[in-house]
Design a protein around this motif. Structure first.
Motif, PDB file in Angstrom:
ATOM      1  N   VAL A 159       0.860  -1.193   0.000  1.00 15.28           N
ATOM      2  CA  VAL A 159       0.000   0.000   0.000  1.00 15.28           C
ATOM      3  C   VAL A 159       0.894   1.240   0.000  1.00 15.28           C
ATOM      4  O   VAL A 159       1.663   1.446   0.941  1.00 15.28           O
ATOM      5  CB  VAL A 159      -0.879   0.034   1.272  1.00 15.28           C
ATOM      6  N   VAL A 160       0.817   2.043  -1.046  1.00 14.33           N
ATOM      7  CA  VAL A 160       1.593   3.288  -1.061  1.00 14.33           C
ATOM      8  C   VAL A 160       0.673   4.480  -1.317  1.00 14.33           C
ATOM      9  O   VAL A 160      -0.440   4.332  -1.830  1.00 14.33           O
ATOM     10  CB  VAL A 160       2.759   3.276  -2.092  1.00 14.33           C
ATOM     11  N   THR A 161       1.200   5.655  -0.943  1.00 13.67           N
ATOM     12  CA  THR A 161       0.399   6.881  -1.056  1.00 13.67           C
ATOM     13  C   THR A 161       0.953   7.826  -2.125  1.00 13.67           C
ATOM     14  O   THR A 161       0.437   8.933  -2.273  1.00 13.67           O
ATOM     15  CB  THR A 161       0.365   7.613   0.304  1.00 13.67           C
ATOM     16  N   SER A 162       1.977   7.406  -2.851  1.00 17.06           N
ATOM     17  CA  SER A 162       2.615   8.173  -3.944  1.00 17.06           C
ATOM     18  C   SER A 162       3.360   9.393  -3.442  1.00 17.06           C
ATOM     19  O   SER A 162       3.001   9.986  -2.429  1.00 17.06           O
ATOM     20  CB  SER A 162       1.611   8.618  -5.014  1.00 17.06           C
ATOM     21  N   TYR A 163       4.407   9.743  -4.157  1.00 16.89           N
ATOM     22  CA  TYR A 163       5.183  10.932  -3.788  1.00 16.89           C
ATOM     23  C   TYR A 163       5.547  11.787  -4.997  1.00 16.89           C
ATOM     24  O   TYR A 163       6.143  12.839  -4.842  1.00 16.89           O
ATOM     25  CB  TYR A 163       6.438  10.539  -2.992  1.00 16.89           C
ATOM     26  N   LEU A 164       5.210  11.346  -6.208  1.00 16.83           N
ATOM     27  CA  LEU A 164       5.573  12.122  -7.391  1.00 16.83           C
ATOM     28  C   LEU A 164       4.406  13.017  -7.817  1.00 16.83           C
ATOM     29  O   LEU A 164       3.308  12.515  -8.075  1.00 16.83           O
ATOM     30  CB  LEU A 164       5.929  11.169  -8.541  1.00 16.83           C
ATOM     31  N   PRO A 165       4.636  14.334  -7.914  1.00 17.03           N
ATOM     32  CA  PRO A 165       3.552  15.233  -8.318  1.00 17.03           C
ATOM     33  C   PRO A 165       2.934  14.850  -9.660  1.00 17.03           C
ATOM     34  O   PRO A 165       1.723  14.973  -9.854  1.00 17.03           O
ATOM     35  CB  PRO A 165       4.248  16.601  -8.422  1.00 17.03           C
ATOM     36  N   ASN A 166       3.769  14.330 -10.586  1.00 14.29           N
ATOM     37  CA  ASN A 166       3.229  13.936 -11.882  1.00 14.29           C
ATOM     38  C   ASN A 166       2.161  12.847 -11.725  1.00 14.29           C
ATOM     39  O   ASN A 166       1.195  12.796 -12.500  1.00 14.29           O
ATOM     40  CB  ASN A 166       4.372  13.477 -12.799  1.00 14.29           C
ATOM     41  N   ALA A 167       2.311  11.997 -10.707  1.00  9.09           N
ATOM     42  CA  ALA A 167       1.297  10.964 -10.448  1.00  9.09           C
ATOM     43  C   ALA A 167      -0.034  11.639 -10.132  1.00  9.09           C
ATOM     44  O   ALA A 167      -1.090  11.248 -10.652  1.00  9.09           O
ATOM     45  CB  ALA A 167       1.736  10.064  -9.300  1.00  9.09           C
ATOM     46  N   MET A 205       7.340   5.978   6.379  1.00  8.79           N
ATOM     47  CA  MET A 205       8.379   6.241   7.373  1.00  8.79           C
ATOM     48  C   MET A 205       8.032   7.449   8.235  1.00  8.79           C
ATOM     49  O   MET A 205       8.565   7.627   9.317  1.00  8.79           O
ATOM     50  CB  MET A 205       9.716   6.505   6.660  1.00  8.79           C
ATOM     51  N   SER A 206       7.146   8.319   7.773  1.00  6.66           N
ATOM     52  CA  SER A 206       6.784   9.519   8.522  1.00  6.66           C
ATOM     53  C   SER A 206       5.984   9.115   9.758  1.00  6.66           C
ATOM     54  O   SER A 206       5.576   7.957   9.912  1.00  6.66           O
ATOM     55  CB  SER A 206       5.928  10.425   7.639  1.00  6.66           C
ATOM     56  N   GLU A 207       5.735  10.076  10.620  1.00  4.10           N
ATOM     57  CA  GLU A 207       4.892   9.861  11.792  1.00  4.10           C
ATOM     58  C   GLU A 207       3.557   9.206  11.380  1.00  4.10           C
ATOM     59  O   GLU A 207       3.186   8.151  11.889  1.00  4.10           O
ATOM     60  CB  GLU A 207       4.664  11.257  12.427  1.00  4.10           C
ATOM     61  N   ARG A 208       2.892   9.828  10.438  1.00  5.61           N
ATOM     62  CA  ARG A 208       1.598   9.323   9.984  1.00  5.61           C
ATOM     63  C   ARG A 208       1.760   7.956   9.307  1.00  5.61           C
ATOM     64  O   ARG A 208       0.948   7.053   9.476  1.00  5.61           O
ATOM     65  CB  ARG A 208       0.993  10.358   9.014  1.00  5.61           C
ATOM     66  N   GLY A 209       2.840   7.826   8.540  1.00  4.46           N
ATOM     67  CA  GLY A 209       3.098   6.569   7.827  1.00  4.46           C
ATOM     68  C   GLY A 209       3.320   5.409   8.778  1.00  4.46           C
ATOM     69  O   GLY A 209       2.861   4.293   8.549  1.00  4.46           O
ATOM     70  N   ARG A 210       4.014   5.677   9.878  1.00  5.31           N
ATOM     71  CA  ARG A 210       4.297   4.599  10.839  1.00  5.31           C
ATOM     72  C   ARG A 210       3.041   4.204  11.611  1.00  5.31           C
ATOM     73  O   ARG A 210       2.816   3.028  11.884  1.00  5.31           O
ATOM     74  CB  ARG A 210       5.423   5.014  11.787  1.00  5.31           C
ATOM     75  N   THR A 211       2.225   5.196  11.943  1.00  4.74           N
ATOM     76  CA  THR A 211       0.968   4.872  12.620  1.00  4.74           C
ATOM     77  C   THR A 211       0.086   4.022  11.709  1.00  4.74           C
ATOM     78  O   THR A 211      -0.502   3.020  12.129  1.00  4.74           O
ATOM     79  CB  THR A 211       0.217   6.171  13.012  1.00  4.74           C
ATOM     80  N   TYR A 243      -2.646  10.259   3.320  1.00  5.78           N
ATOM     81  CA  TYR A 243      -2.848   9.224   4.345  1.00  5.78           C
ATOM     82  C   TYR A 243      -4.316   9.121   4.773  1.00  5.78           C
ATOM     83  O   TYR A 243      -4.797   8.033   5.095  1.00  5.78           O
ATOM     84  CB  TYR A 243      -1.898   9.428   5.533  1.00  5.78           C
ATOM     85  N   SER A 244      -5.033  10.259   4.775  1.00  7.42           N
ATOM     86  CA  SER A 244      -6.469  10.185   5.089  1.00  7.42           C
ATOM     87  C   SER A 244      -7.198   9.372   4.022  1.00  7.42           C
ATOM     88  O   SER A 244      -8.080   8.567   4.322  1.00  7.42           O
ATOM     89  CB  SER A 244      -7.078  11.595   5.161  1.00  7.42           C
ATOM     90  N   ARG A 245      -6.811   9.613   2.769  1.00  9.25           N
ATOM     91  CA  ARG A 245      -7.384   8.814   1.676  1.00  9.25           C
ATOM     92  C   ARG A 245      -7.043   7.342   1.862  1.00  9.25           C
ATOM     93  O   ARG A 245      -7.874   6.459   1.648  1.00  9.25           O
ATOM     94  CB  ARG A 245      -6.772   9.238   0.338  1.00  9.25           C
ATOM     95  N   ALA A 246      -5.803   7.093   2.257  1.00 15.46           N
ATOM     96  CA  ALA A 246      -5.358   5.707   2.434  1.00 15.46           C
ATOM     97  C   ALA A 246      -6.203   5.007   3.496  1.00 15.46           C
ATOM     98  O   ALA A 246      -6.614   3.852   3.328  1.00 15.46           O
ATOM     99  CB  ALA A 246      -3.875   5.671   2.806  1.00 15.46           C
ATOM    100  N   GLU A 247      -6.489   5.719   4.588  1.00 17.01           N
ATOM    101  CA  GLU A 247      -7.325   5.151   5.665  1.00 17.01           C
ATOM    102  C   GLU A 247      -8.681   4.738   5.102  1.00 17.01           C
ATOM    103  O   GLU A 247      -9.159   3.628   5.343  1.00 17.01           O
ATOM    104  CB  GLU A 247      -7.573   6.187   6.771  1.00 17.01           C
ATOM    105  N   GLU A 248      -9.300   5.669   4.372  1.00 19.79           N
ATOM    106  CA  GLU A 248     -10.646   5.366   3.873  1.00 19.79           C
ATOM    107  C   GLU A 248     -10.604   4.313   2.768  1.00 19.79           C
ATOM    108  O   GLU A 248     -11.486   3.463   2.670  1.00 19.79           O
ATOM    109  CB  GLU A 248     -11.345   6.648   3.377  1.00 19.79           C
ATOM    110  N   TYR A 249      -9.567   4.366   1.973  1.00 21.91           N
ATOM    111  CA  TYR A 249      -9.390   3.381   0.897  1.00 21.91           C
ATOM    112  C   TYR A 249      -9.370   1.969   1.489  1.00 21.91           C
ATOM    113  O   TYR A 249     -10.072   1.065   1.023  1.00 21.91           O
ATOM    114  CB  TYR A 249      -8.077   3.687   0.185  1.00 21.91           C
TER     115      TYR A 249
END
Ligand SMILES: Cc1cc2nc3c(=O)[nH]c(=O)nc-3n(C[C@H](O)[C@H](O)[C@H](O)COP(=O)(O)O)c2cc1C
Length: 452
Positions: free
Chosen positions: A139-147, A234-240, A163-169
């Motif tokens: 599960v990834v949340t993307s990091y490239l603006p072009n995406a 790896m971020s705070e939100r990512g680790r939670t 990450y909010s989208r990821a939760e609901e997804y």
């Protein structure tokens, strides 16, 4: 340091991507690598057979859905250097590779921005059926603006929103895969002419911030329902997020920062009502092995010649969201701030030895992609050391493909097997059964709360 409990074994994944150049940029120009053949099926089938011969757990497919287009203000370097472009869909390789193997697992990456969860849930179920439960989703949340621009978001949504989208997804995916069909919905009763009992299937009627999904799910229950969940935030939100949902979590960094991160993830998982045994921590390693140490280092020196620092710069520029096009290699890493891959710089800073704190050193060590060079025994010993200090397994990054995997399977795996650290043969059943001893997510996982 803690000794491994007797039933703990090292997990090994062959880490790759459906493109020419994944991590070790520039290597595709070599004659001994099949990277440019990625459009054909044959090299993938070969890789699957090699991985299964070595009893590896999975082939792990990374993915991006946009260009690295910020280096020197554009994507020219990425195109020239085949730096994660062209890149094909990872998911579509899986049924073919599954047909040539019996046990190997297949982990693939899909961003929560890229496909509607209703459509994606059906793809997950289909793959889980076709592979008899051998799939995992990174599960990834993307990091490239072009995406973001490719998918109608007008740039990348903020880190928080992703990450909010990821939760609901995930909530929608769980409702569809776990909550829409009862285990006994399919009766396949020819005499009564009933294939599915209608009252054993229900709508999900999800109404949320980002998605409205009525359901019911269109696929019948697959062996694992929800595939094994991988995550690398790896971020705070990512680790939670990882501690709440993921079963295999990537831990990057040195053994010290890795151990701190591991403890942090375990503590977060405990807060979510999950336990250490529900989560496997996976490190990354790029093994360069030889019959002897000097043979291995000769190989490394030869590989070094093929690396492309320019493509490495384009890669890191995309990761950091900072154009390194006219970077001073002596610039200290501390001077960089970014919200796109928040944990990335921090992790590198934590893990880098004192002489790799400038951008120039960072690029070199990044290109080398965590090279672990030595004789087969040395590499096996070092993996054992990392395993005993808390990691559950490793993503094996290739320098040349399939050469790196062949060398590892032929040379290192037999030693790890002798040490009793890796499997000699596969356990029967689904990927989750092989990794965690059961087909379905455990009752303390959030997915269990929405079961039919
Ligand atoms: C081993 C590993 C593999 C990853 N694979 C992908 C990938 O294939 N696609 C992707 O978009 N991001 C990938 N990432 C990036 C992570 O999903 C995540 O965006 C990054 O670690 C930043 O997390 P954060 O946003 O929580 O800081 C990977 C990260 C790691 C450590």
């Amino acid at each position: 340091m803690s000794d491994a409990p007797p039933n703990r074994r090292m997990i090994l994944n062959a880490f790759t991507m459906n493109c020419v150049s994944h991590i070790q940029q520039g290597m595709w120009t070599r004659k001994d690598s099949r990277q440019t053949e990625f459009n054909s099926l044959e090299p993938w089938l070969e890789l699957a057979r090699i991985a299964e011969e070595g009893c590896l757990d999975t082939i792990f497919l990374a993915d991006v859905i946009g260009l690295y287009d910020n280096y020197q203000g554009g994507a020219d370097t990425s195109f020239r250097q085949a730096m994660q472009v062209p890149v094909n869909d990872p998911m579509l390789l899986i049924p073919a590779m599954a047909s040539t193997t019996r046990h190997l697992g297949f982990a693939f990456t899909s961003s929560v921005l890229q496909a509607h969860p209703f459509t994606f849930a059906r793809q997950l179920s289909t793959l889980d059926h076709l592979t008899e439960g051998r799939v995992a989703w990174n599960v990834v949340t993307s990091y490239l603006p072009n995406a973001g621009n490719n998918l109608g978001f007008e740039g990348l949504p903020s880190h928080e929103e992703r990450y909010s989208r990821a939760e609901e997804y995930l909530e929608v995916i769980y409702k569809l895969l776990e909550g829409s069909w009862a285990d006994d919905a399919v009766v396949d009763d020819r005499e009564r002419r009933v294939y599915v009992e209608p009252d054993r299937v229900r709508e999900i009627n999800h109404r949320g911030t980002y998605f409205d999904v009525a359901g019911p799910h269109l696929s019948s229950p697959s062996p694992q329902r929800t595939p094994v969940l991988f995550q690398a935030g790896m971020s705070e939100r990512g680790r939670t997020f990882a501690a709440q949902h993921a079963e295999c979590i990537f831990v990057v960094g040195s053994s010290r920062s890795g151990a701190t991160l591991a403890q942090d993830l375990h503590e977060r998982a405990l807060l979510q009502g999950r336990s250490n045994k529900d989560i496997k921590l996976i490190g990354g390693v790029a093994p360069i092995v030889g019959g002897t140490e000097s043979e291995a280092f000769n190989k490394q020196a030869e590989y070094e010649e093929s690396l492309s620092v320019e493509a490495g710069l384009a890669h890191i520029s995309g990761n950091l969201g900072v154009d390194l096009g006219d970077i001073d290699p002596d610039q200290p890493l501390e001077s960089f701030q970014t919200e796109r891959v928040q944990g990335f710089i921090k992790n590198l800073l934590d893990s880098a030895p004192s002489d790799t704190r400038t951008m120039g050193d960072l690029i070199k060590s990044n290109l080398a992609g965590a090279w672990l060079t030595g004789s087969v025994e040395q590499v096996a010993d070092e993996l054992e050391r990392r395993f005993r200090s808390g990691l559950d397994g490793f993503n094996l990054t290739y320098t040349v493909t399939p050469g790196t995997f062949v060398d590892f399977v032929d040379g290192v795996v037999p030693i790890l097997q002798k040490k009793g650290l890796v499997q000699r043969e596969y356990a029967p059943g689904t990927l989750r059964k092989k990794l965690f001893g059961q087909d379905r997510l455990p009752s303390n996982h959030p997915a269990a709360a929405v079961r039919f």
